[in-house]
Write a protein that holds these residues in place. Structure first.
Motif, short mmCIF file in Angstrom:
data_model
loop_
_atom_site.label_atom_id
_atom_site.label_comp_id
_atom_site.label_asym_id
_atom_site.label_seq_id
_atom_site.Cartn_x
_atom_site.Cartn_y
_atom_site.Cartn_z
N PHE A 181 0.85 -1.20 0.00
CA PHE A 181 0.00 0.00 0.00
C PHE A 181 0.88 1.25 0.00
CE2 PHE A 181 -2.24 -3.44 2.16
CZ PHE A 181 -3.40 -3.52 1.40
N GLU A 182 1.69 1.37 -1.02
CA GLU A 182 2.71 2.41 -1.09
C GLU A 182 2.14 3.82 -0.90
OE1 GLU A 182 6.11 4.15 -4.19
OE2 GLU A 182 4.90 2.41 -4.72
N ALA A 183 1.08 4.14 -1.61
CA ALA A 183 0.52 5.50 -1.56
C ALA A 183 0.06 5.85 -0.14
CB ALA A 183 -0.63 5.63 -2.55
N ILE A 184 -0.62 4.91 0.52
CA ILE A 184 -1.09 5.15 1.88
C ILE A 184 0.10 5.30 2.82
CG2 ILE A 184 -2.44 4.24 3.80
CD1 ILE A 184 -4.11 2.70 1.73
N SER A 185 1.08 4.43 2.63
CA SER A 185 2.29 4.45 3.47
C SER A 185 3.01 5.78 3.38
CB SER A 185 3.22 3.31 3.04
OG SER A 185 4.44 3.37 3.74
N ILE A 186 3.16 6.30 2.17
CA ILE A 186 3.84 7.59 1.97
C ILE A 186 3.03 8.72 2.58
CG2 ILE A 186 4.57 9.27 0.23
CD1 ILE A 186 5.29 6.87 -1.57
N ALA A 187 1.71 8.67 2.44
CA ALA A 187 0.86 9.72 3.02
C ALA A 187 0.97 9.74 4.54
CB ALA A 187 -0.60 9.49 2.60
N MET A 188 1.09 8.57 5.14
CA MET A 188 1.23 8.49 6.59
C MET A 188 2.59 9.02 7.04
SD MET A 188 -0.64 4.80 7.17
CE MET A 188 -0.62 4.79 8.96
N ALA A 189 3.63 8.72 6.26
CA ALA A 189 4.96 9.26 6.56
C ALA A 189 4.96 10.78 6.44
CB ALA A 189 6.00 8.66 5.62
N ASP A 190 4.28 11.29 5.42
CA ASP A 190 4.16 12.74 5.22
C ASP A 190 3.51 13.40 6.43
OD1 ASP A 190 3.93 15.19 3.26
OD2 ASP A 190 1.92 14.91 4.09
N GLN A 191 2.45 12.80 6.92
CA GLN A 191 1.75 13.35 8.08
C GLN A 191 2.65 13.33 9.32
OE1 GLN A 191 -1.30 10.90 10.05
NE2 GLN A 191 -2.68 12.66 9.92
N LYS A 192 3.33 12.22 9.53
CA LYS A 192 4.19 12.08 10.71
C LYS A 192 5.35 13.07 10.66
CE LYS A 192 4.04 9.52 13.58
NZ LYS A 192 3.57 9.58 15.00
N VAL A 193 6.01 13.18 9.52
CA VAL A 193 7.17 14.07 9.40
C VAL A 193 6.75 15.52 9.54
CG1 VAL A 193 8.98 14.90 7.84
CG2 VAL A 193 8.55 12.45 8.06
N ASN A 194 5.63 15.88 8.96
CA ASN A 194 5.16 17.27 9.08
C ASN A 194 4.76 17.62 10.51
OD1 ASN A 194 5.17 18.88 6.50
ND2 ASN A 194 4.25 16.98 5.76
N ASN A 195 4.18 16.66 11.21
CA ASN A 195 3.89 16.89 12.63
C ASN A 195 5.17 17.12 13.42
OD1 ASN A 195 1.11 16.73 12.44
ND2 ASN A 195 1.00 14.55 12.93
N ALA A 196 6.21 16.37 13.05
CA ALA A 196 7.51 16.54 13.71
C ALA A 196 8.12 17.90 13.38
CB ALA A 196 8.45 15.42 13.31
N LEU A 197 8.07 18.27 12.11
CA LEU A 197 8.61 19.56 11.68
C LEU A 197 7.91 20.73 12.37
CD1 LEU A 197 9.03 18.90 7.85
CD2 LEU A 197 10.89 19.41 9.45
N ASN A 198 6.63 20.58 12.59
CA ASN A 198 5.86 21.67 13.22
C ASN A 198 6.28 21.95 14.65
OD1 ASN A 198 4.35 22.16 10.92
ND2 ASN A 198 2.68 20.80 11.50
N THR A 199 7.01 21.03 15.26
CA THR A 199 7.49 21.25 16.63
C THR A 199 8.79 22.06 16.64
OG1 THR A 199 8.90 19.27 16.73
CG2 THR A 199 6.56 19.01 17.32
N GLY A 200 9.42 22.18 15.47
CA GLY A 200 10.72 22.84 15.40
C GLY A 200 11.87 21.91 15.75
#
Length: 240
Positions: A181-200
């Motif tokens: 499920f590559e597309a779903i997997s990448i979307a979940m990574a995108d969400q996780k990384v952006n949440n991390a980035l938002n913390t600084g």
């Protein structure tokens, strides 16, 4: 205290330095660390793919390799969780059932061994950085690990730990899930990384290199200003 290391396949092949750092931390805690070079895999990849008989053969070897009374410590909640929670199913009504019960009591993920068995939280580490912590699915749900890693990170000098939004949400790896499920997997990574980035944060820290490998692949592809780091590498930072 005598400790047998279990180093998962992908850690052995891709992240050996993390394994060495785990040894470094355990030896600082005065553990007698041993490594059985005959060890291979716990059987999880085959089991998850539906090849239960093949998984059983690999798991039988695991039980043999880790016979004895020593604690077994691994830098992966995923592998530890599999041995604890799924070996019973593989070996139900088997002559090895008691071996499974014995191993399940002796195997620990690295951070839970430090905090629950050794009861040590401060290893004198230093890391001058901002970081956020990712709760891996296996660590949180299969090994019930939540506060231990945070207590360890709280004692790291110079480290500012900032919680990200949805920190208990899956990173999207899930082993073969990332392939099927590559597309779903990448979307979940995108969400996780952006949440991390938002913390600084400058680093995403976790107990599981499988999660970090997946997130690091996304970060590298997108050339994002954040890095991943296993907690063993953090605890081994800043001292010789």
């Amino acid at each position: 205290m005598k400790v047998q290391l279990f180093i998962p396949c992908f850690v052995d092949q891709l992240y050996p330095q993390t394994a060495f750092n785990m040894v470094k931390v355990l030896e600082k805690a005065c553990c007698d660390v041993e490594y059985n070079t005959n060890q291979t895999c716990c059987g999880q990849p085959a089991y998850n793919a539906g090849f239960w008989e093949d998984a059983k053969k690999v798991a039988t070897k695991f039980l043999k390799d880790f016979e004895g009374t020593d604690y077994i410590v691994a830098p992966s909640a995923s592998c530890v969780g599999f041995v604890r929670n799924y070996y019973n199913t593989l070996f139900e009504n088997s002559s090895l059932h008691n071996n499974v019960k014995d191993v399940s009591k002796r195997i620990f993920e690295f951070t839970e061994f430090l905090t629950n068995i050794l009861r040590i939280e401060n290893f004198g580490a230093t890391l001058n950085a901002k970081a956020t912590y990712h709760d891996s699915c296996a660590g949180l749900r299969e090994c019930k690990i939540k506060e231990g890693p945070r207590k360890l990170l709280d004692k790291v000098r110079g480290l500012e730990l900032i919680e990200m939004a949805d920190n208990e949400t899956c990173c999207g790896f899930g082993g073969s899930f990332a392939v099927k499920f590559e597309a779903i997997s990448i979307a979940m990574a995108d969400q996780k990384v952006n949440n991390a980035l938002n913390t600084g944060a400058e680093y995403i820290i976790s107990t599981d290199l499988s999660c970090l490998m997946h997130l690091d692949g996304y970060i590298t592809k997108k050339e994002l200003p954040i890095k991943t780091m296993h907690i063993a590498d953090v605890l081994a930072s800043g001292w010789e």
